[in-house]
Design a protein around this motif. Sequence first.
Motif, short mmCIF file in Angstrom:
data_model
loop_
_atom_site.label_atom_id
_atom_site.label_comp_id
_atom_site.label_asym_id
_atom_site.label_seq_id
_atom_site.Cartn_x
_atom_site.Cartn_y
_atom_site.Cartn_z
N VAL A 103 -4.70 19.53 -5.67
CA VAL A 103 -5.98 19.27 -5.02
C VAL A 103 -5.77 18.27 -3.86
CG1 VAL A 103 -8.29 18.28 -5.31
CG2 VAL A 103 -7.34 19.77 -7.07
N LEU A 104 -4.99 17.24 -4.13
CA LEU A 104 -4.73 16.25 -3.10
C LEU A 104 -4.01 16.86 -1.91
CD1 LEU A 104 -4.94 13.22 -2.41
CD2 LEU A 104 -2.69 12.92 -3.42
N LEU A 105 -3.08 17.75 -2.21
CA LEU A 105 -2.35 18.42 -1.14
C LEU A 105 -3.30 19.28 -0.31
CD1 LEU A 105 0.40 19.05 0.17
CD2 LEU A 105 0.71 20.88 -1.49
N SER A 106 -4.26 19.94 -0.96
CA SER A 106 -5.22 20.77 -0.23
C SER A 106 -6.03 19.92 0.74
CB SER A 106 -6.20 21.46 -1.17
OG SER A 106 -5.62 21.78 -2.37
N VAL A 107 -6.53 18.79 0.24
CA VAL A 107 -7.32 17.91 1.12
C VAL A 107 -6.44 17.45 2.28
CG1 VAL A 107 -8.72 15.81 1.26
CG2 VAL A 107 -8.70 17.14 -0.85
N SER A 108 -5.19 17.10 1.98
CA SER A 108 -4.29 16.60 3.02
C SER A 108 -4.01 17.67 4.07
CB SER A 108 -2.97 16.12 2.42
OG SER A 108 -3.20 15.23 1.38
N ASN A 109 -3.71 18.90 3.61
CA ASN A 109 -3.42 19.98 4.55
C ASN A 109 -4.57 20.18 5.53
OD1 ASN A 109 -0.94 20.54 3.55
ND2 ASN A 109 -1.56 22.31 2.32
N LEU A 110 -5.78 20.15 4.99
CA LEU A 110 -6.94 20.40 5.84
C LEU A 110 -7.27 19.19 6.73
CD1 LEU A 110 -9.24 22.24 3.28
CD2 LEU A 110 -7.87 23.26 5.10
N SER A 111 -6.67 18.04 6.39
CA SER A 111 -6.98 16.83 7.18
C SER A 111 -6.01 16.62 8.33
CB SER A 111 -6.96 15.60 6.28
OG SER A 111 -7.83 15.75 5.22
N GLU A 161 0.82 -1.21 0.00
CA GLU A 161 0.00 0.00 0.00
C GLU A 161 0.86 1.26 0.00
OE1 GLU A 161 -3.04 -0.58 3.00
OE2 GLU A 161 -3.97 -1.92 1.53
N VAL A 162 1.90 1.26 0.80
CA VAL A 162 2.78 2.43 0.84
C VAL A 162 3.49 2.62 -0.51
CG1 VAL A 162 4.80 3.46 1.95
CG2 VAL A 162 3.11 2.26 3.33
N ASP A 163 3.99 1.51 -1.08
CA ASP A 163 4.65 1.59 -2.40
C ASP A 163 3.72 2.18 -3.44
OD1 ASP A 163 6.75 0.34 -1.32
OD2 ASP A 163 6.58 -1.54 -2.45
N ILE A 164 2.49 1.67 -3.44
CA ILE A 164 1.54 2.09 -4.47
C ILE A 164 1.16 3.54 -4.31
CG2 ILE A 164 -0.82 1.76 -5.29
CD1 ILE A 164 -0.34 -1.18 -5.21
N LEU A 165 1.01 3.95 -3.07
CA LEU A 165 0.67 5.35 -2.81
C LEU A 165 1.75 6.25 -3.41
CD1 LEU A 165 -1.36 7.15 -1.34
CD2 LEU A 165 0.09 7.04 0.67
N HIS A 166 2.99 5.90 -3.20
CA HIS A 166 4.10 6.66 -3.77
C HIS A 166 3.97 6.75 -5.28
CE1 HIS A 166 7.33 6.74 -0.48
NE2 HIS A 166 6.16 6.59 0.08
N ILE A 212 0.99 11.57 2.75
CA ILE A 212 0.81 12.19 1.44
C ILE A 212 1.58 13.51 1.29
CG2 ILE A 212 -0.91 13.29 -0.06
CD1 ILE A 212 -2.82 11.10 0.70
N ILE A 213 1.48 14.36 2.31
CA ILE A 213 2.04 15.72 2.18
C ILE A 213 3.52 15.75 1.76
CG2 ILE A 213 2.48 17.90 3.42
CD1 ILE A 213 -0.17 17.29 4.96
N PRO A 214 4.38 14.98 2.44
CA PRO A 214 5.80 15.07 2.04
C PRO A 214 6.02 14.62 0.60
CG PRO A 214 5.50 13.64 3.99
CD PRO A 214 4.15 14.06 3.56
N LEU A 215 5.23 13.64 0.16
CA LEU A 215 5.39 13.14 -1.21
C LEU A 215 5.03 14.20 -2.24
CD1 LEU A 215 3.83 9.57 -1.17
CD2 LEU A 215 6.12 10.24 -1.88
N VAL A 216 3.88 14.84 -2.04
CA VAL A 216 3.44 15.85 -3.01
C VAL A 216 4.40 17.03 -2.98
CG1 VAL A 216 1.59 17.39 -3.72
CG2 VAL A 216 1.04 15.15 -2.77
N GLU A 217 4.77 17.43 -1.77
CA GLU A 217 5.65 18.59 -1.68
C GLU A 217 6.97 18.32 -2.37
OE1 GLU A 217 5.55 19.83 2.41
OE2 GLU A 217 3.82 21.12 1.95
N LYS A 218 7.44 17.09 -2.25
CA LYS A 218 8.71 16.74 -2.89
C LYS A 218 8.56 16.81 -4.42
CE LYS A 218 10.64 12.64 -3.57
NZ LYS A 218 10.19 11.35 -3.39
N ASN A 219 7.44 16.28 -4.95
CA ASN A 219 7.23 16.30 -6.40
C ASN A 219 7.04 17.70 -6.91
OD1 ASN A 219 7.22 13.56 -6.55
ND2 ASN A 219 5.00 13.37 -6.42
N PHE A 220 6.44 18.52 -6.08
CA PHE A 220 5.91 19.77 -6.55
C PHE A 220 6.81 20.96 -6.30
CE2 PHE A 220 2.24 20.25 -8.75
CZ PHE A 220 1.92 21.59 -8.71
#
Length: 396
Positions: free
Chosen positions: A294-302, A276-281, A386-394
Amino acid sequence: MASFDEILSKPSVFRNINVLSPHYIPQELPFREEQTSRIIRVISPALQQQKPRNLFIYGKTGTGKTCTVKRLMRDFNSRTPGASMCYINCRIYNSRYRLLQKVLKEYIPSMDKSGFGLPYLYEKLLEYLGKGIQIILVLDEIDMVKDLDELIYTLTRANDELEHGGITILGISNRLSFKNELDPRSKSSLYETELVFPPYTSNQLQHILKQRVEEGFNEGAIDSSAVNLTSAITAQDSGDARYALKLIMKAGEIAENRGKLKISDEDVELARKKVEVDILHETISTLPEHHQVVLLSVSNLSIPGAPQYVRLDGESTSEGFLLLGEIYEEYSKICGKCGKKPRSSRWFKEYLNDLEMLGLLTTKMSSKGVRGHTTLIKLGHEPGDIIPLVEKNFFK
Ligand SMILES: Nc1ncnc2c1ncn2[C@@H]1O[C@H](COP(=O)(O)OP(=O)(O)OP(=O)(O)O)[C@@H](O)[C@H]1O
Ligand SMILES: [Mg+2]
């Protein structure tokens, strides 16, 4: 110190680990006979020097789209020099220019240099096809092409100019909303014929897995209980055959690392967490930009303790659901921070749909409150994953 001999002679659960790889194309593809026949019917006119209609294949991830097409490609390409299928992974060749260059390189060895301009590539393509050649251009993950409208326009124009020969698009995608991003002319051209690959049921996955397990694992290394558990977990989550294969391969590795020669249900459960962790990445890093924001926004608010709006009802707060409007606001804020123009709320809703399809979030309608029904959104994973992953990509 371990020697090669020692490592190589160590007993293993695996007979042939390649068979379990997602890139392996099995001889038989059960439950895809109907889809295979449809594709063959659509593209076979090319073998008689006629231009087939374009075909668009849609289906969720791991429903066998890529392997079905690749499998029949071998047969198609062995038939006549006048017609061939050319497979392109659009994640790598993601623009009209790169794609045309790649196609020409496949067919004309002297084109194996860079630096040609687009008009030259176009002329060469016409010249090649004009000999009466039919190319079926398989564009896998077609939604990754940045200037797809332009590409479709160019290919349509080429077909119009040609008296003999032609080029047909066989597009493949797992992203439903992408259709609406195209301009209407490209849309009607690309979607001349459509084919859907449905997700596999638990029984179908069992059958698929048994076949692969027999080839991939040594006798006695895995019993039907672990296979059934893998199928049940997968069918419940997604019906994604790639996930099932990953899960069973990881379970094999875990069993081996624990010094065992037989995979137990417990190994499958342990593998589930890792996979699950691999796939999420993987899922996150391949999302288009706005989807990630959008995903980052949902994550920040969560994040527990994040500032939130007044809830419509107590029930949604306690379950961790967010309001559509507050996510849109956060989304616009992040866009502003990284100098991007936020997309309209119509697009925003499409992105949420896609993210839901990918299992990254869930949505539901609120019970009727003060402001009537509204959509509530909840993150499907831990925000911290999620947050660290998106921030790293973005925000590289
Ligand atoms: N009917 C089947 N029989 C045997 N193996 C299958 C079958 N369908 C899929 N698989 C296996 O599942 C894995 C995923 O399949 P494939 O790559 O074709 O999925 P996909 O629909 O292209 O997914 P994505 O949209 O993520 O690209 C591959 O390893 C493939 O061999
Ligand atoms: Mg694929």
